[in-house]
Design a protein around this motif. Structure first.
Motif, PDB file in Angstrom:
ATOM      1  N   PHE A  74      78.083  52.932  25.168  1.00  0.00           N
ATOM      2  CA  PHE A  74      77.118  51.864  25.448  1.00  0.00           C
ATOM      3  C   PHE A  74      77.846  50.662  26.053  1.00  0.00           C
ATOM      4  N   ASN A  75      78.931  50.223  25.404  1.00  0.00           N
ATOM      5  CA  ASN A  75      79.689  49.074  25.906  1.00  0.00           C
ATOM      6  C   ASN A  75      80.287  49.347  27.278  1.00  0.00           C
ATOM      7  N   GLU A  76      80.836  50.529  27.478  1.00  0.00           N
ATOM      8  CA  GLU A  76      81.417  50.890  28.772  1.00  0.00           C
ATOM      9  C   GLU A  76      80.346  50.870  29.869  1.00  0.00           C
ATOM     10  N   ILE A  81      77.750  47.905  34.494  1.00  0.00           N
ATOM     11  CA  ILE A  81      76.594  47.319  35.184  1.00  0.00           C
ATOM     12  C   ILE A  81      76.842  45.846  35.486  1.00  0.00           C
ATOM     13  N   ILE A  82      77.317  45.091  34.513  1.00  0.00           N
ATOM     14  CA  ILE A  82      77.577  43.663  34.706  1.00  0.00           C
ATOM     15  C   ILE A  82      78.664  43.455  35.751  1.00  0.00           C
ATOM     16  N   ASP A  88      72.448  38.572  36.803  1.00  0.00           N
ATOM     17  CA  ASP A  88      71.102  38.277  37.296  1.00  0.00           C
ATOM     18  C   ASP A  88      70.252  39.537  37.245  1.00  0.00           C
ATOM     19  N   VAL A  89      68.995  39.382  36.861  1.00  0.00           N
ATOM     20  CA  VAL A  89      68.074  40.512  36.768  1.00  0.00           C
ATOM     21  C   VAL A  89      67.337  40.618  38.094  1.00  0.00           C
ATOM     22  N   ILE A  90      67.744  41.562  38.900  1.00  0.00           N
ATOM     23  CA  ILE A  90      67.208  41.707  40.250  1.00  0.00           C
ATOM     24  C   ILE A  90      65.731  42.061  40.229  1.00  0.00           C
TER      25      ILE A  90
END
Length: 112
Positions: A74-76, A81-82, A88-90
């Motif tokens: 999950f963390n990876e 993604i970040i 920012d949420v496109i």
């Protein structure tokens, strides 16, 4: 015993995250053997053609033996993604009332 009663009697701990049309439930439950496990439920509100609300639900069951591997992946995945797309949420840009972050006014307690 009814399914509803049985489902709620084995709940030990619950946290809720409301996120727009989605709600996430993090429930710690107890097995018949007395051990704990985690369920994560996504509930999404939809509206039919007649305007009636329905809820679509998806559930994940996580057991202690999988916590560490799940958390690592999950963390990876979220870090990837970040790193690739920033925070920012496109998808919000497609909302008809979308405003850039710079167009928001932030008020402090001193100004109110």
């Amino acid at each position: 015993m009814s399914e509803f009663k049985e489902r709620h009697e084995n709940e030990i701990f619950t946290k809720v995250l409301k996120a727009g049309r989605r709600t996430y439930f993090f429930d710690v439950r107890e097995t018949k053997a007395g051990d704990y496990y985690l369920t994560i439920t996504e509930s999404k509100k939809n509206f039919g053609e007649n305007g009636e609300a329905t809820f679509e639900k998806h559930k994940i069951y996580l057991y202690k033996e999988d916590f560490k591997s799940f958390q690592e992946l999950f963390n990876e995945s979220t870090d990837f993604i970040i790193q690739q797309k920033g925070e920012d949420v496109i998808s919000e840009r497609h909302d008809k009332d979308y405003k850039t972050r710079s167009s928001y006014t932030i008020e402090s307690d001193d100004e109110v």
